[in-house]
Motif scaffolding. Structure first.
Motif, PDB file in Angstrom:
ATOM      1  N   ASP A 153       1.402  -1.068  -0.196  1.00  0.00           N
ATOM      2  CA  ASP A 153       0.477  -0.154   0.300  1.00  0.00           C
ATOM      3  C   ASP A 153       0.662   1.227  -0.402  1.00  0.00           C
ATOM      4  O   ASP A 153       1.554   1.362   0.811  1.00  0.00           O
ATOM      5  CB  ASP A 153      -0.178   0.613   1.333  1.00  0.00           C
ATOM      6  N   ALA A 154       0.943   1.777  -1.122  1.00  0.00           N
ATOM      7  CA  ALA A 154       1.965   3.202  -1.326  1.00  0.00           C
ATOM      8  C   ALA A 154       1.385   3.919  -0.335  1.00  0.00           C
ATOM      9  O   ALA A 154       2.400   5.020  -0.082  1.00  0.00           O
ATOM     10  CB  ALA A 154       1.995   3.001  -2.878  1.00  0.00           C
ATOM     11  N   ALA A 155       0.083   4.398  -0.069  1.00  0.00           N
ATOM     12  CA  ALA A 155      -0.371   5.508   0.484  1.00  0.00           C
ATOM     13  C   ALA A 155       0.341   5.502   2.299  1.00  0.00           C
ATOM     14  O   ALA A 155       0.660   6.328   2.671  1.00  0.00           O
ATOM     15  CB  ALA A 155      -1.844   5.117   0.835  1.00  0.00           C
ATOM     16  N   VAL A 156       0.242   3.985   2.635  1.00  0.00           N
ATOM     17  CA  VAL A 156      -0.179   3.731   3.545  1.00  0.00           C
ATOM     18  C   VAL A 156       1.834   3.625   4.729  1.00  0.00           C
ATOM     19  O   VAL A 156       2.215   4.382   4.742  1.00  0.00           O
ATOM     20  CB  VAL A 156       0.070   2.210   4.498  1.00  0.00           C
ATOM     21  N   GLN A 157       2.845   3.676   2.979  1.00  0.00           N
ATOM     22  CA  GLN A 157       4.179   2.858   3.088  1.00  0.00           C
ATOM     23  C   GLN A 157       4.503   4.557   3.282  1.00  0.00           C
ATOM     24  O   GLN A 157       5.150   5.233   3.362  1.00  0.00           O
ATOM     25  CB  GLN A 157       4.635   2.804   2.145  1.00  0.00           C
ATOM     26  N   GLU A 158       4.359   5.773   1.993  1.00  0.00           N
ATOM     27  CA  GLU A 158       4.684   6.846   2.348  1.00  0.00           C
ATOM     28  C   GLU A 158       4.018   8.354   3.733  1.00  0.00           C
ATOM     29  O   GLU A 158       5.208   8.468   3.538  1.00  0.00           O
ATOM     30  CB  GLU A 158       3.256   7.851   1.669  1.00  0.00           C
ATOM     31  N   ARG A 159       3.276   8.070   3.901  1.00  0.00           N
ATOM     32  CA  ARG A 159       2.655   7.918   5.586  1.00  0.00           C
ATOM     33  C   ARG A 159       4.035   7.702   6.648  1.00  0.00           C
ATOM     34  O   ARG A 159       4.013   8.587   6.848  1.00  0.00           O
ATOM     35  CB  ARG A 159       1.336   8.416   5.830  1.00  0.00           C
TER      36      ARG A 159
END
Length: 340
Positions: A153-159
């Motif tokens: 999950d790119a969004a989880v990783q980014e945050r």
């Protein structure tokens, strides 16, 4: 939505939450409506805070800890609130950090909850006072756990990586990040999301901070950090921010002799020289690269590789382009002196 706000809708929704705290359906519906209003109407955001809405959101999370729908809506609302600096202290004062971390622990498999919580925690870690409370409340373990559970999950990783970067800026937090498995999580994120510039930037920035300690630096190397950094430089050659963070980390790593051969073997000379060519006008990139090349050229064996890779031309070009920058001049002239 503006009509709802004008008619006193925010106060009515917060009052309903206060009067029916034990009713999950009422809580979910009210929070969903408040979240929607806050996203589109700044006045609604102000009214939620003024009317005690933050306390009600945190209260709902505590009373309905096992209800994923309530948690999703409440954490999304807290994320919206923490996007503005002036609302972060009220969120913390209401017990928001404990509520966010608890939600992450109770709903590890729920990507939406993890995404919302990490986004809110990221904002809170921007303040040194709040950052300390995030750490004390178990935030680091929660962030690393989210990265492991939601690798794709790119969004989880980014945050999460943004929050870890923010936390690792402070020396006192670096060991807790490492002890929680942060190095492995950061390197894994770089490998899994090679095309995502934000993830690469955040991870490289966090690793840069961690490499300032020799003990942590060894763990970054052992965990594959050098390859990950150089891969990011190759994949995002045109991104100055990624290049700046990666080259700073490589500079830090090359200060220790035992890591220099590993950097070169991974293609570090080519990556550094390429960064200097692509970002001639960026003083930070030039300084970082020149400093790393300076360290590499201390070794007679590595000098030839720097020369063969175009290092001399890159260093001279940097000298010309940044004649007024003492730091760039110092690093470039020191590297050229080594190459004499």
């Amino acid at each position: 939505r503006g009509l709802v706000v004008a008619a006193g809708g925010v106060d009515a929704l917060v009052s309903a939450m206060r009067s029916h705290r034990g009713d999950a359906a009422v809580q979910q519906n009210c929070v969903a409506a408040l979240e929607s209003l806050m996203l589109s109407d700044h006045e609604a955001l102000v009214l939620v805070v003024a009317g005690g809405g933050i306390y009600e959101l945190v209260s709902a999370m505590r009373l309905h800890g096992g209800d994923a729908a309530v948690q999703q809506k409440c954490t999304a609302a807290l994320w919206s609130l923490t996007s503005l600096e002036k609302h972060r202290a009220p969120v913390v004062a209401a017990g928001g950090i404990d509520a966010l971390v608890s939600a992450m622990q109770s709903h590890r498999g729920d990507a939406a909850v993890q995404r919302n919580c990490t986004a809110a925690l990221e904002k809170l870690t921007l303040c040194e006072q709040h950052e300390a409370l995030v750490v004390a409340g178990g935030g680091i373990d929660a962030l690393v756990s989210a990265m492991r559970s939601h690798r794709a999950d790119a969004a989880v990783q980014e945050r999460c990586t943004a929050a870890l970067w923010s936390l690792s800026r402070f020396e006192r937090n670096q060991w807790p990040v490492v002890a929680a498995g942060g190095v492995d999580a950061l390197v894994s994120a770089m490998r899994s999301h090679g095309a995502d510039a934000a993830v690469q930037h955040n991870c490289a920035a966090a690793l840069q901070s961690l490499t300032l300690c020799e003990q942590h630096e060894a763990l970054v190397v052992a965990g594959g950090g050098i390859d990950a950094l150089i891969s990011a430089m190759r994949s995002h050659g045109g991104d100055a921010a990624v290049q700046e963070r990666c080259t700073a980390a490589l500079w830090s790593l090359t200060t220790l002799e035992k890591h220099r051969g590993l950097v070169v073997a991974a293609g570090g000379v080519d990556a550094l020289v390429s960064a200097m060519r692509l970002h001639r006008g960026d003083a930070a990139v030039q300084q970082n690269c020149a400093a790393a090349l300076q360290s590499l050229t201390v070794s007679e064996q590595l000098k030839a590789l720097v020369v063969a890779g175009g290092g001399i031309d890159a260093l001279i070009s940097a000298l010309r382009s940044h004649g007024g920058d003492a730091a760039v001049q110092e690093r470039c002239t020191a590297a050229l002196e080594n190459l004499r």
